[in-house]
Design an enzyme around this catalytic site. Structure first.
Site, PDB file in Angstrom:
ATOM      1  N   ARG A 150      -2.784  12.066 -36.329  1.00 34.83           N
ATOM      2  CA  ARG A 150      -2.351  13.372 -36.846  1.00 34.83           C
ATOM      3  C   ARG A 150      -1.177  13.229 -37.814  1.00 34.83           C
ATOM      4  O   ARG A 150      -1.205  13.748 -38.918  1.00 34.83           O
ATOM      5  CB  ARG A 150      -1.950  14.249 -35.656  1.00 34.83           C
ATOM      6  CG  ARG A 150      -1.245  15.528 -35.990  1.00 34.83           C
ATOM      7  CD  ARG A 150      -1.104  16.388 -34.768  1.00 34.83           C
ATOM      8  NE  ARG A 150      -2.364  16.994 -34.447  1.00 34.83           N
ATOM      9  CZ  ARG A 150      -2.801  18.142 -34.969  1.00 34.83           C
ATOM     10  NH1 ARG A 150      -2.042  18.807 -35.821  1.00 34.83           N
ATOM     11  NH2 ARG A 150      -3.964  18.634 -34.646  1.00 34.83           N
ATOM     12  N   ARG A 172     -23.718   1.028 -50.379  1.00 36.40           N
ATOM     13  CA  ARG A 172     -23.041   2.319 -50.371  1.00 36.40           C
ATOM     14  C   ARG A 172     -21.559   2.140 -50.080  1.00 36.40           C
ATOM     15  O   ARG A 172     -21.160   1.158 -49.442  1.00 36.40           O
ATOM     16  CB  ARG A 172     -23.607   3.194 -49.241  1.00 36.40           C
ATOM     17  CG  ARG A 172     -24.930   3.819 -49.543  1.00 36.40           C
ATOM     18  CD  ARG A 172     -25.432   4.559 -48.317  1.00 36.40           C
ATOM     19  NE  ARG A 172     -26.684   5.227 -48.610  1.00 36.40           N
ATOM     20  CZ  ARG A 172     -27.610   5.525 -47.695  1.00 36.40           C
ATOM     21  NH1 ARG A 172     -27.420   5.217 -46.419  1.00 36.40           N
ATOM     22  NH2 ARG A 172     -28.709   6.142 -48.054  1.00 36.40           N
ATOM     23  N   GLY A 225      -3.806  15.641 -24.664  1.00 36.49           N
ATOM     24  CA  GLY A 225      -5.091  14.965 -24.902  1.00 36.49           C
ATOM     25  C   GLY A 225      -5.244  13.768 -23.976  1.00 36.49           C
ATOM     26  O   GLY A 225      -4.263  13.099 -23.665  1.00 36.49           O
ATOM     27  N   THR A 241      -0.128   8.205 -25.929  1.00 39.89           N
ATOM     28  CA  THR A 241      -0.670   8.665 -27.216  1.00 39.89           C
ATOM     29  C   THR A 241      -1.562   7.594 -27.810  1.00 39.89           C
ATOM     30  O   THR A 241      -1.123   6.452 -27.959  1.00 39.89           O
ATOM     31  CB  THR A 241       0.434   8.990 -28.251  1.00 39.89           C
ATOM     32  OG1 THR A 241      -0.052   8.699 -29.559  1.00 39.89           O
ATOM     33  CG2 THR A 241       1.686   8.158 -28.080  1.00 39.89           C
ATOM     34  N   ILE A 242      -2.798   7.939 -28.129  1.00 40.03           N
ATOM     35  CA  ILE A 242      -3.617   6.925 -28.806  1.00 40.03           C
ATOM     36  C   ILE A 242      -3.123   6.729 -30.238  1.00 40.03           C
ATOM     37  O   ILE A 242      -3.331   5.693 -30.833  1.00 40.03           O
ATOM     38  CB  ILE A 242      -5.135   7.238 -28.818  1.00 40.03           C
ATOM     39  CG1 ILE A 242      -5.463   8.460 -29.633  1.00 40.03           C
ATOM     40  CG2 ILE A 242      -5.728   7.284 -27.441  1.00 40.03           C
ATOM     41  CD1 ILE A 242      -6.904   8.451 -30.103  1.00 40.03           C
ATOM     42  N   ASP A 243      -2.460   7.770 -30.785  1.00 40.71           N
ATOM     43  CA  ASP A 243      -2.010   7.672 -32.182  1.00 40.71           C
ATOM     44  C   ASP A 243      -0.860   6.671 -32.352  1.00 40.71           C
ATOM     45  O   ASP A 243      -0.579   6.241 -33.461  1.00 40.71           O
ATOM     46  CB  ASP A 243      -1.532   9.044 -32.677  1.00 40.71           C
ATOM     47  CG  ASP A 243      -2.658  10.052 -32.811  1.00 40.71           C
ATOM     48  OD1 ASP A 243      -3.803   9.711 -32.491  1.00 40.71           O
ATOM     49  OD2 ASP A 243      -2.376  11.191 -33.236  1.00 40.71           O
TER      50      ASP A 243
HETATM   51  O1  F6P Z   1      -2.666  13.536 -30.437  1.00 36.11           O
HETATM   52  C1  F6P Z   1      -3.741  12.700 -30.257  1.00 36.11           C
HETATM   53  C2  F6P Z   1      -4.954  13.242 -30.934  1.00 36.11           C
HETATM   54  O2  F6P Z   1      -5.932  12.301 -30.657  1.00 36.11           O
HETATM   55  C3  F6P Z   1      -4.804  13.500 -32.435  1.00 36.11           C
HETATM   56  O3  F6P Z   1      -5.019  12.372 -33.212  1.00 36.11           O
HETATM   57  C4  F6P Z   1      -5.821  14.579 -32.659  1.00 36.11           C
HETATM   58  O4  F6P Z   1      -5.495  15.377 -33.769  1.00 36.11           O
HETATM   59  C5  F6P Z   1      -5.769  15.358 -31.406  1.00 36.11           C
HETATM   60  O5  F6P Z   1      -5.374  14.473 -30.393  1.00 36.11           O
HETATM   61  C6  F6P Z   1      -7.069  16.025 -31.058  1.00 36.11           C
HETATM   62  O6  F6P Z   1      -7.034  16.477 -29.757  1.00 36.11           O
HETATM   63  P1  F6P Z   1      -7.944  17.589 -29.100  1.00 36.11           P
HETATM   64  O7  F6P Z   1      -9.169  17.746 -29.921  1.00 36.11           O
HETATM   65  O8  F6P Z   1      -8.216  17.066 -27.736  1.00 36.11           O
HETATM   66  O9  F6P Z   1      -7.120  18.826 -29.070  1.00 36.11           O
END
Ligand code: F6P
Length: 341
Positions: A171, A162, A10, A125-127
């Protein structure tokens, strides 16, 4: 010495800053030559290379995405495999590869390196879920984007009284939710490391509402309710056969509304968190990782990757990043939980 650079998996704000850092230091300090490899491991397998000079990387620190393109290609599939890749690199006079990527990319890099392909890694990794590195570039940008989005959700939530449910990426780990949720003053944060029951969530929502607040719930895409076996997914599998996540907020919102009687809306932030310009912090981190990667390839530190420890850039074997996920410690969650409700 000629080095190929690839970005794989990603995308992530800061990839271009890494590429620029490697090329600038490599060309000015070491007289290295570089080629860009298009679309991750696909470009290695299919020998899709192009010359990468100072000219191509100028002004790139602030540019989102990756000028190299990316894919989730497995280098051992199709016409890939270590022997074919070694032959391709030899044919093009490429002495080594810098692979910039996350868990899947680094696992492939580790295997290739053990099979004799000279690869050095830069974690991405952004995560923020990779072991061995305290923070990875892209994470800070994602937190800033998510925080701004939640600030906006709060004003519309306040206007309508709301409950707003904001879903962020993550993930396996809840770093983005934890940081953006704290920054935006969330009334409850739901992360993969800490399953909650719907009643635990609605208790915080009701408490915030009764104080006259429009409740904000932040949820990671990988969050599981207590008793839920797998993270919510209704979009099939990705190229690595992992479930494509996203949508848990749309499951939670009607449940929250049903139990509390408070009108509730869900917003999935999705890929907006990965797009656009990197933050200042990420530009600096990514550039530093790139500069150190240039030093590492000159020293032929194959089988290793750069990582951030505290404020220092260090080198660690691939295995250190792949062993264990960088999860949110219980103590960090409890710290934030003092602000819930
Ligand atoms: O691993 C990074 C991440 O941003 C996850 O949080 C997410 O599930 C995944 O990539 C989604 O990636 P793509 O839609 O590009 O396959």
């Amino acid at each position: 010495m000629k080095i190929g650079i690839l970005t794989s998996g990603g995308d992530c704000p800061g990839l271009n800053a890494v590429i620029r850092g490697i090329v600038l230091k490599g060309t000015t300090s070491y007289d290295l030559e570089f080629v860009g490899i298009r679309d991750g491991w696909r470009g290695v397998v299919e020998a899709d290379f192009f010359p990468l000079t100072r000219h191509e990387v100028k002004g790139l620190a602030k540019v989102g995405g990756t000028i190299l393109g990316t894919s989730r290609t497995n280098p051992y599939e199709g016409r890939g495999g270590a022997d074919n890749i070694k032959a391709t690199l030899a044919e093009h006079g490429i002495d080594g590869i810098v692979a910039i990527g996350g868990e899947g990319t680094l696992a492939a890099a580790d295997r290739l390196s053990k099979d004799g392909v000279p690869v050095f890694g830069v974690p991405k990794t952004i995560d923020n879920d990779l072991g061995a590195t305290d923070y990875s570039f892209g994470f800070d940008t994602a937190v800033n984007i998510a925080t701004e989005a939640m600030d906006r959700l709060r004003t519309t939530g306040d206007s309508h009284q709301r409950c707003m449910v904001a879903e962020v990426m993550g993930r396996h780990v809840g770093w983005i939710a934890l940081h953006a949720g704290m920054a935006a003053g969330a009334h409850v944060i739901c992360i993969p490391e800490v399953p909650l029951s719907i009643e635990e969530i609605t208790a915080q929502v009701t408490s915030a509402f009764e104080r006259g607040r429009a409740p904000l719930v932040v949820v990671s895409e990988g969050f599981k309710l207590k008793g839920q076996e797998e993270a919510y997914s209704d979009k099939g599998l990705d190229a690595f056969n992992r479930p494509r996540l996203g949508g848990i907020s749309e499951v939670l919102a009607p449940e929250i509304e049903r139990i509390t009687g408070i009108e509730t809306r869900a917003t999935v932030l999705g890929h907006i968190q990965r797009g656009g310009s990197p933050s200042g912090f990420d530009r600096v981190l990514a550039t530093r990782l790139g500069l150190h990667a240039a030093d590492a390839v000159v020293q032929q530190a194959w089988g290793e990757m750069v990582a951030l420890r505290g404020t220092d850039i260090v080198r660690v074997p691939f295995a250190d990043a792949l062993g264990e996920l960088h999860t949110v410690p219980q103590s960090r969650y409890e710290e934030a939980a003092a602000l819930f409700g």
